[in-house]
Motif scaffolding. Structure first.
Motif, mmCIF file in Angstrom:
data_model
loop_
_atom_site.group_PDB
_atom_site.id
_atom_site.type_symbol
_atom_site.label_atom_id
_atom_site.label_comp_id
_atom_site.label_asym_id
_atom_site.label_seq_id
_atom_site.Cartn_x
_atom_site.Cartn_y
_atom_site.Cartn_z
ATOM 1 N N TRP A 14 57.362 43.969 64.439
ATOM 2 C CA TRP A 14 56.697 42.701 64.317
ATOM 3 C C TRP A 14 56.372 42.120 65.691
ATOM 4 C CZ3 TRP A 14 57.542 38.190 67.042
ATOM 5 C CH2 TRP A 14 56.939 37.070 66.529
ATOM 6 N N HIS A 15 56.769 42.299 66.811
ATOM 7 C CA HIS A 15 56.456 42.181 67.946
ATOM 8 C C HIS A 15 55.033 42.879 68.376
ATOM 9 C CE1 HIS A 15 59.766 39.569 69.838
ATOM 10 N NE2 HIS A 15 60.575 40.265 69.061
ATOM 11 N N LEU A 16 54.958 44.076 67.959
ATOM 12 C CA LEU A 16 53.870 44.902 68.259
ATOM 13 C C LEU A 16 52.506 44.354 67.425
ATOM 14 C CD1 LEU A 16 55.277 48.426 68.409
ATOM 15 C CD2 LEU A 16 53.945 47.067 70.539
ATOM 16 N N GLY A 17 52.851 43.905 66.040
ATOM 17 C CA GLY A 17 51.797 43.176 65.230
ATOM 18 C C GLY A 17 51.393 41.978 65.814
ATOM 19 N N ASN A 18 52.453 41.244 66.287
ATOM 20 C CA ASN A 18 51.894 39.987 66.799
ATOM 21 C C ASN A 18 50.952 40.086 68.059
ATOM 22 O OD1 ASN A 18 52.581 37.298 66.950
ATOM 23 N ND2 ASN A 18 53.775 37.323 68.564
ATOM 24 N N ARG A 19 51.030 41.227 68.556
ATOM 25 C CA ARG A 19 50.229 41.292 69.820
ATOM 26 C C ARG A 19 49.170 42.295 69.237
ATOM 27 N NH1 ARG A 19 54.811 40.414 71.040
ATOM 28 N NH2 ARG A 19 55.485 39.142 72.831
ATOM 29 N N HIS A 20 48.894 42.243 67.822
ATOM 30 C CA HIS A 20 47.556 42.895 67.468
ATOM 31 C C HIS A 20 47.413 44.434 67.824
ATOM 32 C CE1 HIS A 20 46.641 39.001 65.617
ATOM 33 N NE2 HIS A 20 46.622 38.545 66.712
ATOM 34 N N GLN A 21 48.311 45.025 68.036
ATOM 35 C CA GLN A 21 48.458 46.542 68.582
ATOM 36 C C GLN A 21 48.301 47.477 67.379
ATOM 37 O OE1 GLN A 21 48.407 47.322 71.830
ATOM 38 N NE2 GLN A 21 48.141 45.105 71.901
ATOM 39 N N ALA A 22 47.435 48.609 67.369
ATOM 40 C CA ALA A 22 47.300 49.428 66.198
ATOM 41 C C ALA A 22 48.587 50.225 66.554
ATOM 42 C CB ALA A 22 46.199 50.236 66.862
ATOM 43 N N ALA A 23 49.027 50.511 65.359
ATOM 44 C CA ALA A 23 50.277 51.320 65.245
ATOM 45 C C ALA A 23 50.257 52.259 63.880
ATOM 46 C CB ALA A 23 51.476 50.168 65.147
ATOM 47 N N GLN A 24 50.985 53.370 63.963
ATOM 48 C CA GLN A 24 51.211 54.315 63.097
ATOM 49 C C GLN A 24 52.567 54.188 62.814
ATOM 50 O OE1 GLN A 24 49.737 58.278 63.691
ATOM 51 N NE2 GLN A 24 50.504 58.917 61.862
ATOM 52 N N ILE A 25 53.167 53.877 61.548
ATOM 53 C CA ILE A 25 54.504 53.598 61.308
ATOM 54 C C ILE A 25 55.255 54.652 60.350
ATOM 55 C CG2 ILE A 25 56.118 51.840 60.143
ATOM 56 C CD1 ILE A 25 53.752 49.691 60.776
ATOM 57 N N PHE A 26 56.430 54.921 60.724
ATOM 58 C CA PHE A 26 57.234 56.083 60.329
ATOM 59 C C PHE A 26 58.553 55.424 59.897
ATOM 60 C CE2 PHE A 26 54.038 58.375 62.779
ATOM 61 C CZ PHE A 26 53.710 59.194 62.194
ATOM 62 N N GLY A 27 59.268 56.302 59.255
ATOM 63 C CA GLY A 27 60.642 55.685 59.043
ATOM 64 C C GLY A 27 61.591 55.585 60.039
ATOM 65 N N ASP A 28 61.464 56.197 61.092
ATOM 66 C CA ASP A 28 62.518 56.129 62.228
ATOM 67 C C ASP A 28 61.752 55.937 63.597
ATOM 68 O OD1 ASP A 28 60.976 58.661 62.604
ATOM 69 O OD2 ASP A 28 62.993 59.665 63.089
ATOM 70 N N HIS A 29 60.161 55.759 63.625
ATOM 71 C CA HIS A 29 59.576 55.342 64.873
ATOM 72 C C HIS A 29 58.152 54.926 64.542
ATOM 73 C CE1 HIS A 29 58.095 59.434 64.037
ATOM 74 N NE2 HIS A 29 57.180 59.079 64.721
ATOM 75 N N HIS A 63 65.210 46.297 74.113
ATOM 76 C CA HIS A 63 65.935 47.496 74.199
ATOM 77 C C HIS A 63 65.590 48.598 73.164
ATOM 78 C CE1 HIS A 63 68.648 44.846 76.107
ATOM 79 N NE2 HIS A 63 68.436 44.014 75.181
ATOM 80 N N ALA A 64 64.036 48.700 73.186
ATOM 81 C CA ALA A 64 63.697 49.785 72.481
ATOM 82 C C ALA A 64 63.807 51.104 73.181
ATOM 83 C CB ALA A 64 62.278 49.726 72.237
ATOM 84 N N VAL A 65 63.774 52.183 72.495
ATOM 85 C CA VAL A 65 63.739 53.641 73.308
ATOM 86 C C VAL A 65 62.196 53.881 73.143
ATOM 87 C CG1 VAL A 65 64.345 56.188 73.022
ATOM 88 C CG2 VAL A 65 65.940 54.385 72.447
ATOM 89 N N VAL A 66 61.423 54.174 74.377
ATOM 90 C CA VAL A 66 60.037 54.401 74.320
ATOM 91 C C VAL A 66 59.864 55.743 75.252
ATOM 92 C CG1 VAL A 66 57.867 53.720 75.231
ATOM 93 C CG2 VAL A 66 59.895 52.022 74.715
ATOM 94 N N GLU A 67 59.311 56.722 74.216
ATOM 95 C CA GLU A 67 58.930 57.934 74.683
ATOM 96 C C GLU A 67 57.449 58.215 74.861
ATOM 97 O OE1 GLU A 67 60.147 62.580 73.287
ATOM 98 O OE2 GLU A 67 60.521 60.991 72.102
ATOM 99 N N ALA A 113 56.051 57.045 71.479
ATOM 100 C CA ALA A 113 56.873 56.936 70.433
ATOM 101 C C ALA A 113 57.843 55.831 70.380
ATOM 102 C CB ALA A 113 57.450 58.221 69.866
ATOM 103 N N VAL A 114 58.101 54.847 69.533
ATOM 104 C CA VAL A 114 58.925 53.700 69.937
ATOM 105 C C VAL A 114 60.032 53.803 68.602
ATOM 106 C CG1 VAL A 114 59.221 51.122 69.885
ATOM 107 C CG2 VAL A 114 57.033 52.281 70.715
ATOM 108 N N ARG A 115 61.239 53.743 69.181
ATOM 109 C CA ARG A 115 62.521 53.885 68.297
ATOM 110 C C ARG A 115 63.534 52.535 68.643
ATOM 111 N NH1 ARG A 115 60.891 59.090 69.292
ATOM 112 N NH2 ARG A 115 60.960 60.467 67.464
ATOM 113 N N GLY A 116 64.021 52.192 67.315
ATOM 114 C CA GLY A 116 64.866 51.062 67.444
ATOM 115 C C GLY A 116 66.191 51.643 67.374
ATOM 116 N N GLN A 117 67.246 50.743 67.520
ATOM 117 C CA GLN A 117 68.794 51.075 67.667
ATOM 118 C C GLN A 117 69.140 51.429 66.118
ATOM 119 O OE1 GLN A 117 70.494 47.621 69.651
ATOM 120 N NE2 GLN A 117 69.480 48.328 71.462
#
Length: 159
Positions: free
Chosen positions: A91-106, A123-127, A77-81
């Motif tokens: 954007w960085h994950l998409g630039n690396r063609h990573q499958a992602a499930q996007i929510f409003g806060d993570h 500087h992401a929070v990664v859990e 679970a990736v969270r930003g500041q």
């Protein structure tokens, strides 16, 4: 063998005779022999490859419907500041063609140590979490799934 050639989208009303629990990669199929959680053996034989979503129904040729259940997987679970930072991380994950499930806060992504290090460097929070994974279909997907701000409970992984 029982065949299944159609899928009922999760928004359709149907009564399920059984369930089948699959991770995201197992749910991305066109043709494959499958066995439901209750033991119904069938051949999934769709016209084209598609990602079976949580709550979809696989219609068997005998009329029964098997409901798709998304299996929990080891994810980050990736969270930003803030919202702008989360957008930059996406954007960085998409630039690396990573499958992602996007929510409003993570954002949920598959666990990959190299990506974790990159995200921490940004500087992401990664859990570490265990949760069903239902990534975005991409710009050219036929069955786009919009997540919006829907919330799914996350369970911290215990190693």
């Amino acid at each position: 063998m029982i065949r299944a050639e159609t899928v009922c989208d999760k928004g359709e009303a149907f009564e399920a005779a059984d369930t089948i629990t699959l991770d995201e990669q197992q749910r991305h199929r066109r043709r494959m022999a499958m066995v439901s959680d209750g033991g119904i053996a069938f051949l999934l034989d769709l016209a084209e490859t598609r990602l079976l979503r949580e709550g979809d129904g696989i219609r068997l040729d005998d009329g029964r419907i098997v409901k798709v259940v998304a299996k929990s997987e080891p994810l980050y679970a990736v969270r930003g500041q803030n919202a702008a930072h989360l957008l930059s991380l996406a954007w960085h994950l998409g630039n690396r063609h990573q499958a992602a499930q996007i929510f409003g806060d993570h954002i949920l992504i598959r666990r990959e140590p190299v990506l974790r290090e990159m995200l921490l460097g940004l500087h992401a929070v990664v859990e570490d979490v265990d949760a069903p994974f239902d990534p975005e279909g991409g710009a050219y997907a036929h069955h786009h799934h919009q997540h919006g701000d829907e919330a799914r409970p996350l369970t911290a992984a215990h190693d």
